[in-house]
Write a protein that holds these residues in place. Structure first.
Motif, PDB file in Angstrom:
ATOM      1  N   THR A   1       2.012  11.716   0.580  1.00 22.20           N
ATOM      2  CA  THR A   1       2.706  11.510  -0.693  1.00 22.20           C
ATOM      3  C   THR A   1       4.190  11.284  -0.415  1.00 22.20           C
ATOM      4  N   ILE A   2       4.746  10.251  -1.008  1.00 26.10           N
ATOM      5  CA  ILE A   2       6.171   9.947  -0.866  1.00 26.10           C
ATOM      6  C   ILE A   2       6.897  10.376  -2.137  1.00 26.10           C
ATOM      7  N   ILE A   3       7.879  11.246  -1.984  1.00 28.73           N
ATOM      8  CA  ILE A   3       8.728  11.643  -3.112  1.00 28.73           C
ATOM      9  C   ILE A   3      10.070  10.952  -2.943  1.00 28.73           C
ATOM     10  N   SER A   4      10.405  10.080  -3.865  1.00 28.84           N
ATOM     11  CA  SER A   4      11.635   9.296  -3.776  1.00 28.84           C
ATOM     12  C   SER A   4      12.722   9.934  -4.622  1.00 28.84           C
ATOM     13  N   GLU A   5      13.795  10.329  -3.956  1.00 32.10           N
ATOM     14  CA  GLU A   5      14.935  10.907  -4.659  1.00 32.10           C
ATOM     15  C   GLU A   5      16.195  10.078  -4.428  1.00 32.10           C
ATOM     16  N   ASN A   6      15.995   8.794  -4.187  1.00 33.34           N
ATOM     17  CA  ASN A   6      17.137   7.899  -3.986  1.00 33.34           C
ATOM     18  C   ASN A   6      17.956   7.787  -5.260  1.00 33.34           C
ATOM     19  N   GLU A   7      19.255   7.829  -5.128  1.00 30.76           N
ATOM     20  CA  GLU A   7      20.118   7.670  -6.298  1.00 30.76           C
ATOM     21  C   GLU A   7      20.219   6.210  -6.698  1.00 30.76           C
ATOM     22  N   ARG A   8      20.223   5.318  -5.705  1.00 32.85           N
ATOM     23  CA  ARG A   8      20.431   3.903  -6.031  1.00 32.85           C
ATOM     24  C   ARG A   8      19.213   3.288  -6.702  1.00 32.85           C
ATOM     25  N   ASP A   9      18.024   3.615  -6.242  1.00 31.49           N
ATOM     26  CA  ASP A   9      16.802   3.133  -6.904  1.00 31.49           C
ATOM     27  C   ASP A   9      15.601   3.890  -6.349  1.00 31.49           C
ATOM     28  N   LYS A  10      14.566   3.959  -7.145  1.00 31.61           N
ATOM     29  CA  LYS A  10      13.330   4.617  -6.732  1.00 31.61           C
ATOM     30  C   LYS A  10      12.474   3.646  -5.926  1.00 31.61           C
ATOM     31  N   LEU A  11      11.735   4.167  -4.979  1.00 30.44           N
ATOM     32  CA  LEU A  11      10.858   3.331  -4.175  1.00 30.44           C
ATOM     33  C   LEU A  11       9.632   2.940  -4.981  1.00 30.44           C
ATOM     34  N   ASP A  12       9.252   1.689  -4.848  1.00 33.25           N
ATOM     35  CA  ASP A  12       8.047   1.214  -5.531  1.00 33.25           C
ATOM     36  C   ASP A  12       6.835   1.195  -4.606  1.00 33.25           C
ATOM     37  N   SER A  13       7.098   1.209  -3.288  1.00 34.35           N
ATOM     38  CA  SER A  13       5.983   1.109  -2.341  1.00 34.35           C
ATOM     39  C   SER A  13       6.414   1.590  -0.957  1.00 34.35           C
ATOM     40  N   PHE A  14       5.432   1.792  -0.104  1.00 34.76           N
ATOM     41  CA  PHE A  14       5.689   2.013   1.313  1.00 34.76           C
ATOM     42  C   PHE A  14       4.531   1.402   2.089  1.00 34.76           C
ATOM     43  N   GLU A  15       4.717   1.230   3.378  1.00 31.20           N
ATOM     44  CA  GLU A  15       3.699   0.587   4.213  1.00 31.20           C
ATOM     45  C   GLU A  15       3.218   1.538   5.308  1.00 31.20           C
ATOM     46  N   ILE A  16       1.968   1.356   5.671  1.00 25.53           N
ATOM     47  CA  ILE A  16       1.359   2.156   6.734  1.00 25.53           C
ATOM     48  C   ILE A  16       0.703   1.215   7.735  1.00 25.53           C
ATOM     49  N   ILE A  17       1.015   1.422   9.024  1.00 29.11           N
ATOM     50  CA  ILE A  17       0.331   0.695  10.096  1.00 29.11           C
ATOM     51  C   ILE A  17      -0.561   1.692  10.824  1.00 29.11           C
ATOM     52  N   ARG A  18      -1.859   1.446  10.755  1.00 27.96           N
ATOM     53  CA  ARG A  18      -2.818   2.386  11.334  1.00 27.96           C
ATOM     54  C   ARG A  18      -3.490   1.787  12.570  1.00 27.96           C
ATOM     55  N   PRO A  19      -3.992   2.635  13.449  1.00 21.59           N
ATOM     56  CA  PRO A  19      -4.692   2.135  14.643  1.00 21.59           C
ATOM     57  C   PRO A  19      -5.984   1.420  14.258  1.00 21.59           C
ATOM     58  N   ILE A  20      -6.382   0.527  15.131  1.00 20.16           N
ATOM     59  CA  ILE A  20      -7.689  -0.106  15.042  1.00 20.16           C
ATOM     60  C   ILE A  20      -8.474   0.384  16.249  1.00 20.16           C
ATOM     61  N   ASP A  21      -9.432   1.244  16.004  1.00 19.35           N
ATOM     62  CA  ASP A  21     -10.200   1.846  17.090  1.00 19.35           C
ATOM     63  C   ASP A  21      -9.267   2.421  18.160  1.00 19.35           C
ATOM     64  N   ASP A  22      -8.334   3.261  17.714  1.00 16.03           N
ATOM     65  CA  ASP A  22      -7.464   4.063  18.586  1.00 16.03           C
ATOM     66  C   ASP A  22      -6.210   3.359  19.110  1.00 16.03           C
TER      67      ASP A  22
END
Length: 482
Positions: free
Chosen positions: A25-46
């Protein structure tokens, strides 16, 4: 009665096999703007296969940025949030919370101490620490320095483990990552020093490499974050080193092999000699895609992929590699066509400065793109050209591309113009032009940092030598409208 017993039996099985959800879970407390998304790069078979298997996580219907998954064993993943890359060991049945502010990104929740440690450490990259080893001529000097760097990181990790601030499973994963990072650094230093003409004794170097690979073998169950890079160093780059010292070729010839698109064929033979099939498949897949994404469009990569597909017809990696190979195939299809009439050329052989080029622009407004075929960021910007062309047309600007490639890359320069559909005017800068541009118009001292963009008005004045990139189209519009 038997139906009630059957129901109870099914319920017990379901309860025992039900998996708990692992979440971020991402909690965004940025003063300039709130985050709309984030990215995840996951392993492919390790293994992390470049930037493939990347997911973008958006806010859900409750306005929460949350990623959920079921995993049976740990994964080392990358999180890209607010333009910052973070590492995380994702463990089964754990919930992670990342709080993002303008100045910090801090994990809370389960195993947060270990997660924050993993991102706090400053890993020594060969490019940034090489000067530390540049003048070392004795192997023991290099080993001592690397052990010192490793001990700094290990000391903190061991303290966290001894104080029970991280669980045992996480400790083992992080310790493996530390071990392999510094084993790889040792081999990298040896190989780089040899290549730049500051070698240590070859027999001692070979002994160290053999000892290191034996102590930290590539064939392991829980692979560290950069296993693919380590494997390439352990296997391919090491073999280059041995071949040079056995007189099979020189480093200069090795560079020439790359320029003539012969190196990939050579490296493929090294990969094919790997006896352990799982390692062979993973390194082969990584080697193809890590070269393909550089956008040099080597034709030999098509053959390398065909051989890979034939050797591993059911590989999970094929679906990620094939789109990159299709781009290369499309490249050769396009460059074999005639140069479109929408591409105009100005002969730059006798043009020694921007001031000499401007009169040839016939008193029109121009957006100038300074680039080269070897520049990855330059080529990345080309994908925004449709929006750029529309904007320039709206404000009566034309476009000129100034390439700082050397003359022997003339054909490649023209091929790239066709492939990327670079509609506009083109010129290939001569050495005098590059020298003058470096002195009078570059944004950096004693060199040129590309891509660089300029704006020239209809009187030949350089309005800006630091214009916004095509990817920043809204900012560029603000300037053109003035």
């Amino acid at each position: 009665m038997k139906y009630k017993l059957l129901y109870l039996f099914v319920f017990i099985i379901f309860s025992c096999t039900e998996k708990k959800v692992t979440s971020i879970t991402i909690i965004s407390e940025n003063e300039r703007d709130k985050l709309d998304s984030f990215e995840i790069i996951r392993p492919i078979d390790d293994i992390i296969l470049w930037k493939e298997n990347k997911d973008t996580i958006y806010r859900n219907d409750k306005g929460i940025l949350k990623f959920q998954t079921n995993i049976e064993k740990p994964e080392i993943i990358r999180i890209i949030v607010d333009n910052k890359w973070l590492r995380l060991v994702l463990q089964p049945n754990k919930n992670y919370v990342l709080t993002v502010t303008d100045t910090s990104k801090v994990f809370t929740g389960e195993n947060s101490v270990g997660s924050n440690y993993f991102n706090k450490i400053k890993r020594p990259i060969i490019n940034t620490v090489f000067n530390t080893f540049a003048n070392d001529t004795i192997a023991e000097q290099i080993v001592t320095k690397i052990d010192s760097l490793k001990n700094l990181e290990s000391k903190e990790l061991n303290r966290l483990n001894n104080d029970n601030l991280i669980d045992e499973d996480l400790y083992k994963i992080l310790k493996t990552d530390v071990d392999y990072t510094y084993a790889d650094l040792l081999i990298s230093v040896i190989l780089v020093k040899d290549r730049i003409g500051k070698p240590i004794n070859f027999n001692k170097a070979k002994e160290l490499i053999t000892k290191t690979i034996k102590e930290y073998p590539i064939e392991i169950e829980n692979r560290p974050l950069y296993w693919t890079e380590h494997a390439q160093n352990y296997i391919i780059n090491k073999e280059h080193f041995y071949n040079v010292h056995e007189g099979k070729f020189t480093y200069q010839e090795l560079q020439k092999y790359w320029e003539e698109d012969k190196l990939i064929t050579n490296d493929l033979e090294i990969i094919k000699s790997i006896s352990f099939k799982e390692t062979q498949e993973k390194l082969w897949a990584f080697y193809i895609i890590s070269n393909a994404v550089q956008k040099h469009y080597e034709k030999s990569l098509i053959t390398a992929f065909n051989d890979f597909d034939s050797t591993f017809p059911n590989s999970i990696y094929t679906q990620f590699i094939k789109p990159e190979i299709d781009i290369i195939k499309n490249y050769y299809s396009k460059i074999n066509q005639e140069m479109p009439k929408t591409m105009k050329f100005i002969d730059g052989k006798k043009i020694n400065s921007l001031s000499e080029l401007i009169p040839k622009l016939n008193g029109e407004k121009y957006y100038v793109d300074v680039w080269a075929t070897w520049c990855g960021p330059c080529k990345k910007e080309f994908k925004h050209n449709k929006k750029l062309d529309s904007l320039l047309k709206e404000y009566n600007y034309k476009k000129i591309y100034i390439s700082i490639d050397k003359e022997d890359l003339t054909q490649k320069w023209k091929d790239y113009i066709k492939f990327y559909d670079l509609t506009g005017t083109h010129t290939l800068a001569n050495p005098g032009f590059v020298k003058d541009f470096t002195k009078n118009h570059s944004l950096v001292k004693n060199g040129i940092s590309i891509p660089q963009y300029l704006i020239i008005d209809n009187k030949g004045n350089i309005v800006s030598n630091n214009a916004p990139r095509p990817s920043n189209i809204n900012k560029l519009r603000e300037i053109l409208v003035k």
